[in-house]
Design a protein around this motif. Structure first.
Motif, PDB file in Angstrom:
ATOM      1  N   ILE A 104       0.669  -1.115  -0.299  1.00 24.67           N
ATOM      2  CA  ILE A 104      -0.086  -0.041  -0.056  1.00 24.67           C
ATOM      3  C   ILE A 104       0.940   1.087  -0.168  1.00 24.67           C
ATOM      4  CG2 ILE A 104      -1.822   1.257   1.155  1.00 24.67           C
ATOM      5  CD1 ILE A 104      -2.401  -1.454  -0.045  1.00 24.67           C
ATOM      6  N   ALA A 105       1.953   1.082   0.894  1.00 21.57           N
ATOM      7  CA  ALA A 105       2.691   2.510   1.107  1.00 21.57           C
ATOM      8  C   ALA A 105       4.188   2.044   1.577  1.00 21.57           C
ATOM      9  CB  ALA A 105       1.965   3.362   1.840  1.00 21.57           C
ATOM     10  N   GLY A 106       5.042   2.980   1.271  1.00 20.89           N
ATOM     11  CA  GLY A 106       6.383   2.735   1.636  1.00 20.89           C
ATOM     12  C   GLY A 106       7.231   2.382   0.565  1.00 20.89           C
ATOM     13  N   PRO A 107       8.689   2.096   1.115  1.00 23.67           N
ATOM     14  CA  PRO A 107       9.618   1.947   0.059  1.00 23.67           C
ATOM     15  C   PRO A 107       9.515   0.456  -0.463  1.00 23.67           C
ATOM     16  CG  PRO A 107      10.560   2.262   2.097  1.00 23.67           C
ATOM     17  CD  PRO A 107       9.211   2.652   2.128  1.00 23.67           C
ATOM     18  N   PRO A 108       9.698   0.452  -1.854  1.00 21.20           N
ATOM     19  CA  PRO A 108       9.447  -1.131  -2.297  1.00 21.20           C
ATOM     20  C   PRO A 108      10.900  -1.989  -1.602  1.00 21.20           C
ATOM     21  CG  PRO A 108      10.574   0.201  -3.861  1.00 21.20           C
ATOM     22  CD  PRO A 108      10.151   1.049  -2.782  1.00 21.20           C
ATOM     23  N   PHE A 109      10.427  -3.265  -1.603  1.00 26.37           N
ATOM     24  CA  PHE A 109      11.356  -4.277  -1.398  1.00 26.37           C
ATOM     25  C   PHE A 109      12.572  -4.039  -2.392  1.00 26.37           C
ATOM     26  CE2 PHE A 109       8.073  -7.222   0.559  1.00 26.37           C
ATOM     27  CZ  PHE A 109       8.118  -6.450   1.804  1.00 26.37           C
ATOM     28  N   PHE A 122      -1.518   5.226  17.097  1.00 24.53           N
ATOM     29  CA  PHE A 122      -0.355   5.826  16.347  1.00 24.53           C
ATOM     30  C   PHE A 122      -0.723   6.881  15.445  1.00 24.53           C
ATOM     31  CE2 PHE A 122       1.006   1.510  17.576  1.00 24.53           C
ATOM     32  CZ  PHE A 122       1.759   1.990  18.776  1.00 24.53           C
ATOM     33  N   PHE A 123      -1.727   6.472  14.766  1.00 30.79           N
ATOM     34  CA  PHE A 123      -2.382   7.395  13.748  1.00 30.79           C
ATOM     35  C   PHE A 123      -2.902   8.652  14.505  1.00 30.79           C
ATOM     36  CE2 PHE A 123      -5.725   9.056  11.107  1.00 30.79           C
ATOM     37  CZ  PHE A 123      -5.018   9.482   9.894  1.00 30.79           C
ATOM     38  N   ASP A 124      -3.589   8.470  15.495  1.00 27.20           N
ATOM     39  CA  ASP A 124      -4.392   9.540  16.473  1.00 27.20           C
ATOM     40  C   ASP A 124      -3.234  10.432  17.284  1.00 27.20           C
ATOM     41  OD1 ASP A 124      -6.587   8.756  15.700  1.00 27.20           O
ATOM     42  OD2 ASP A 124      -7.078   7.532  17.488  1.00 27.20           O
ATOM     43  N   ASP A 125      -1.997   9.949  17.295  1.00 21.90           N
ATOM     44  CA  ASP A 125      -0.951  10.512  18.217  1.00 21.90           C
ATOM     45  C   ASP A 125      -0.029  11.485  17.304  1.00 21.90           C
ATOM     46  OD1 ASP A 125       1.121  11.476  19.707  1.00 21.90           O
ATOM     47  OD2 ASP A 125       1.638   9.559  20.646  1.00 21.90           O
ATOM     48  N   PRO A 126      -0.217  12.936  17.017  1.00 21.02           N
ATOM     49  CA  PRO A 126       0.515  13.510  16.523  1.00 21.02           C
ATOM     50  C   PRO A 126       2.041  13.725  16.531  1.00 21.02           C
ATOM     51  CG  PRO A 126      -0.755  14.924  17.852  1.00 21.02           C
ATOM     52  CD  PRO A 126      -1.196  13.570  18.015  1.00 21.02           C
ATOM     53  N   LYS A 127       2.556  13.196  17.825  1.00 23.57           N
ATOM     54  CA  LYS A 127       3.724  13.234  18.195  1.00 23.57           C
ATOM     55  C   LYS A 127       4.628  11.864  17.922  1.00 23.57           C
ATOM     56  CE  LYS A 127       3.288  16.485  22.096  1.00 23.57           C
ATOM     57  NZ  LYS A 127       3.271  16.558  23.558  1.00 23.57           N
ATOM     58  N   TRP A 128       3.898  10.885  17.438  1.00 22.11           N
ATOM     59  CA  TRP A 128       4.440   9.563  17.061  1.00 22.11           C
ATOM     60  C   TRP A 128       4.937   9.585  15.720  1.00 22.11           C
ATOM     61  CZ3 TRP A 128       4.219   5.635  13.600  1.00 22.11           C
ATOM     62  CH2 TRP A 128       4.748   4.271  14.026  1.00 22.11           C
ATOM     63  N   ALA A 139       0.698   4.453   7.100  1.00 20.18           N
ATOM     64  CA  ALA A 139       1.694   4.213   6.201  1.00 20.18           C
ATOM     65  C   ALA A 139       1.756   5.397   5.187  1.00 20.18           C
ATOM     66  CB  ALA A 139       1.593   2.878   5.354  1.00 20.18           C
ATOM     67  N   GLN A 140       0.874   5.957   4.785  1.00 20.53           N
ATOM     68  CA  GLN A 140       0.632   7.070   3.933  1.00 20.53           C
ATOM     69  C   GLN A 140       1.234   8.151   4.333  1.00 20.53           C
ATOM     70  OE1 GLN A 140      -3.459   6.915   2.927  1.00 20.53           O
ATOM     71  NE2 GLN A 140      -3.256   5.141   1.724  1.00 20.53           N
ATOM     72  N   ARG A 141       1.188   8.247   5.749  1.00 17.25           N
ATOM     73  CA  ARG A 141       1.676   9.497   6.312  1.00 17.25           C
ATOM     74  C   ARG A 141       3.222   9.589   6.498  1.00 17.25           C
ATOM     75  NH1 ARG A 141      -0.374  10.670  12.347  1.00 17.25           N
ATOM     76  NH2 ARG A 141      -2.351  11.153  11.344  1.00 17.25           N
ATOM     77  N   PHE A 142       3.923   8.121   6.514  1.00 14.87           N
ATOM     78  CA  PHE A 142       5.207   8.201   6.933  1.00 14.87           C
ATOM     79  C   PHE A 142       5.925   7.235   5.675  1.00 14.87           C
ATOM     80  CE2 PHE A 142       3.850   8.859  11.112  1.00 14.87           C
ATOM     81  CZ  PHE A 142       4.452   9.615  11.507  1.00 14.87           C
ATOM     82  N   ARG A 157       8.255   6.918   3.714  1.00 11.70           N
ATOM     83  CA  ARG A 157       9.796   6.725   3.642  1.00 11.70           C
ATOM     84  C   ARG A 157      10.313   5.817   4.874  1.00 11.70           C
ATOM     85  NH1 ARG A 157      12.747   9.939   0.384  1.00 11.70           N
ATOM     86  NH2 ARG A 157      11.601  11.599  -0.625  1.00 11.70           N
ATOM     87  N   LYS A 158       9.372   5.610   5.753  1.00 15.10           N
ATOM     88  CA  LYS A 158       9.824   4.941   7.169  1.00 15.10           C
ATOM     89  C   LYS A 158       8.798   3.521   7.324  1.00 15.10           C
ATOM     90  CE  LYS A 158      13.148   6.409   9.743  1.00 15.10           C
ATOM     91  NZ  LYS A 158      14.365   5.972  10.133  1.00 15.10           N
ATOM     92  N   ILE A 159       7.726   3.656   6.600  1.00 19.42           N
ATOM     93  CA  ILE A 159       6.683   2.615   6.728  1.00 19.42           C
ATOM     94  C   ILE A 159       6.404   1.808   5.566  1.00 19.42           C
ATOM     95  CG2 ILE A 159       4.495   1.648   7.586  1.00 19.42           C
ATOM     96  CD1 ILE A 159       4.598   3.884   9.669  1.00 19.42           C
ATOM     97  N   THR A 160       6.696   0.583   5.371  1.00 20.29           N
ATOM     98  CA  THR A 160       6.263  -0.312   4.433  1.00 20.29           C
ATOM     99  C   THR A 160       5.094  -1.055   4.782  1.00 20.29           C
ATOM    100  OG1 THR A 160       8.403  -0.439   3.312  1.00 20.29           O
ATOM    101  CG2 THR A 160       6.829  -2.051   2.718  1.00 20.29           C
ATOM    102  N   LEU A 161       3.922  -0.833   4.263  1.00 22.51           N
ATOM    103  CA  LEU A 161       2.513  -1.639   4.463  1.00 22.51           C
ATOM    104  C   LEU A 161       2.227  -2.755   3.358  1.00 22.51           C
ATOM    105  CD1 LEU A 161      -0.047  -2.353   6.342  1.00 22.51           C
ATOM    106  CD2 LEU A 161      -1.248  -0.372   4.808  1.00 22.51           C
ATOM    107  N   VAL A 162       2.459  -4.034   3.829  1.00 22.25           N
ATOM    108  CA  VAL A 162       1.740  -5.222   2.820  1.00 22.25           C
ATOM    109  C   VAL A 162       0.445  -5.705   3.217  1.00 22.25           C
ATOM    110  CG1 VAL A 162       2.401  -7.052   1.578  1.00 22.25           C
ATOM    111  CG2 VAL A 162       4.424  -5.587   2.539  1.00 22.25           C
ATOM    112  N   GLU A 163      -0.592  -5.495   2.438  1.00 21.83           N
ATOM    113  CA  GLU A 163      -1.798  -6.108   2.960  1.00 21.83           C
ATOM    114  C   GLU A 163      -2.118  -7.278   2.018  1.00 21.83           C
ATOM    115  OE1 GLU A 163      -4.409  -2.840   2.963  1.00 21.83           O
ATOM    116  OE2 GLU A 163      -6.141  -4.203   2.240  1.00 21.83           O
ATOM    117  N   TYR A 164      -2.811  -8.362   2.720  1.00 22.13           N
ATOM    118  CA  TYR A 164      -3.060  -9.625   2.361  1.00 22.13           C
ATOM    119  C   TYR A 164      -4.760  -9.804   1.938  1.00 22.13           C
ATOM    120  CZ  TYR A 164       1.915 -10.313   3.258  1.00 22.13           C
ATOM    121  OH  TYR A 164       3.012 -10.131   3.444  1.00 22.13           O
ATOM    122  N   PRO A 165      -5.042  -9.808   0.933  1.00 18.03           N
ATOM    123  CA  PRO A 165      -6.632  -9.829   0.445  1.00 18.03           C
ATOM    124  C   PRO A 165      -6.950 -11.300   0.969  1.00 18.03           C
ATOM    125  CG  PRO A 165      -5.246  -9.344  -1.569  1.00 18.03           C
ATOM    126  CD  PRO A 165      -4.282  -9.781  -0.568  1.00 18.03           C
ATOM    127  N   GLY A 166      -8.382 -11.315   1.577  1.00 25.13           N
ATOM    128  CA  GLY A 166      -8.721 -12.665   2.085  1.00 25.13           C
ATOM    129  C   GLY A 166      -8.204 -12.997   3.524  1.00 25.13           C
TER     130      GLY A 166
END
Length: 293
Positions: free
Chosen positions: A5-10, A192-198, A224-227, A229-238
């Motif tokens: 979904i977001a983040g630097p690619p493998f 973490f999304f709700d915490d503006p300092k995290w 992941a969309q907020r960060f 460059r730091k977070i890679t999110l991989v989502e698995y359908p089903g």
């Protein structure tokens, strides 16, 4: 197929793949999975300096080896009905990682504190903050072992353990050690999304099921969309919560303290393709984090 979904690619360049293969070949002659973990004692970095048990798996040979600190979920470290045998998920991951040349260390955050499970307890008697300090204690203990390379450490967590890993990732303050990567399986991302300092201070990979109704994917997507460059999110359908466990049928669990719907009900169990792809993703991410230039 999983969706990133977001983040630097493998990074799968020829240089990385060849480097990782060369590193694996270098390690292969001395690597053999330990059948049973060694049980050690170490102090948490919490205020009480709580004496915790750690379950240590290590490759054969003197090392020093890169190490993975693995954090259990809300159900604890052990198989149902046992206070000694690790759950099939933990045992399976330990064997895989040791065979790849990693020391694997499972802190037991619950047993020494007189807790068996926190899945259905509210408020929870063992907080994310205390578990983050357990990670600090584990890092300090491992950094003093001659068979561990303190400059090549990673964190791995599941559910409550994954959320604890993310808590640590936002506070990192450990001397004399280098945590290069954190991998979080189906964490709770909303706080973490709700915490503006995290913000993550180490590279973070989140692996989550698109159909998770315990810790839903949407807050992790937004985080992941907020960060990127730091977070890679991989989502698995089903896939639902616990999709990487070996051979567990999908079932409805009731009476949970926290769920997306607020009903206390959520599904958990294996999704075979997601499990295969997640094993591959973890191998790639650790290989990249620890690969030799």
């Amino acid at each position: 197929m999983p969706r990133r979904i977001a983040g630097p690619p493998f990074r799968r360049s020829l240089r990385v793949l060849v480097g990782f293969a060369a590193w694996s070949a270098y390690s292969a002659p001395v690597v053999a999975a330990a059948e049973q973990p060694e049980v050690v004692e170490f102090p948490s970095a919490d205020r009480q300096r709580t004496e915790l048990s750690g379950y240590l798996y290590r490759p054969a040979g003197p090392g020093p080896f890169p190490a993975v600190i693995a954090l259990h979920g809300c159900g604890g470290l052990f198989a149902p009905g046992s206070r000694e045998r690790l759950s099939p998920r933990h045992d399976d991951w330990a064997e895989r990682l040791v065979r790849q040349g990693y020391v694997v260390f499972f802190p037991d955050s619950f047993g020494p504190r007189g807790v068996r499970s926190v899945c259905k307890i509210r408020p929870r008697p063992v907080t994310l903050g205390r578990r983050a300090r357990d990670i600090q204690g584990a890092i300090a203990w491992l950094a003093r072992r001659s068979f561990v390379d303190p400059d090549r450490l990673a964190l791995l967590g599941w559910s409550h353990g994954a959320t604890s890993v993310m808590n640590f990732a936002g506070k990192r303050s450990v001397r004399d050690a280098d945590v290069r990567l954190a991998v979080a399986f189906y964490p709770g991302c909303q706080r973490f999304f709700d915490d503006p300092k995290w913000r993550p201070k180490i590279p973070l990979t989140i692996l989550i099921g698109a159909d998770d109704d315990w810790t839903p994917a949407e807050p992790c997507r937004r985080l992941a969309q907020r960060f990127p460059r730091k977070i890679t999110l991989v989502e698995y359908p089903g896939a639902v919560h616990g999709f990487d466990a070996p051979d567990q049928r999908v079932r409805l669990v009731k009476g949970l303290a926290f769920t997306a719907s607020g009903t206390g009900e959520a599904h958990t169990g294996t999704e075979p393709e997601a499990r295969r792809e997640a094993i591959r993703a973890v191998k790639l991410q650790l290989g990249e984090a620890f690969g030799r230039d």
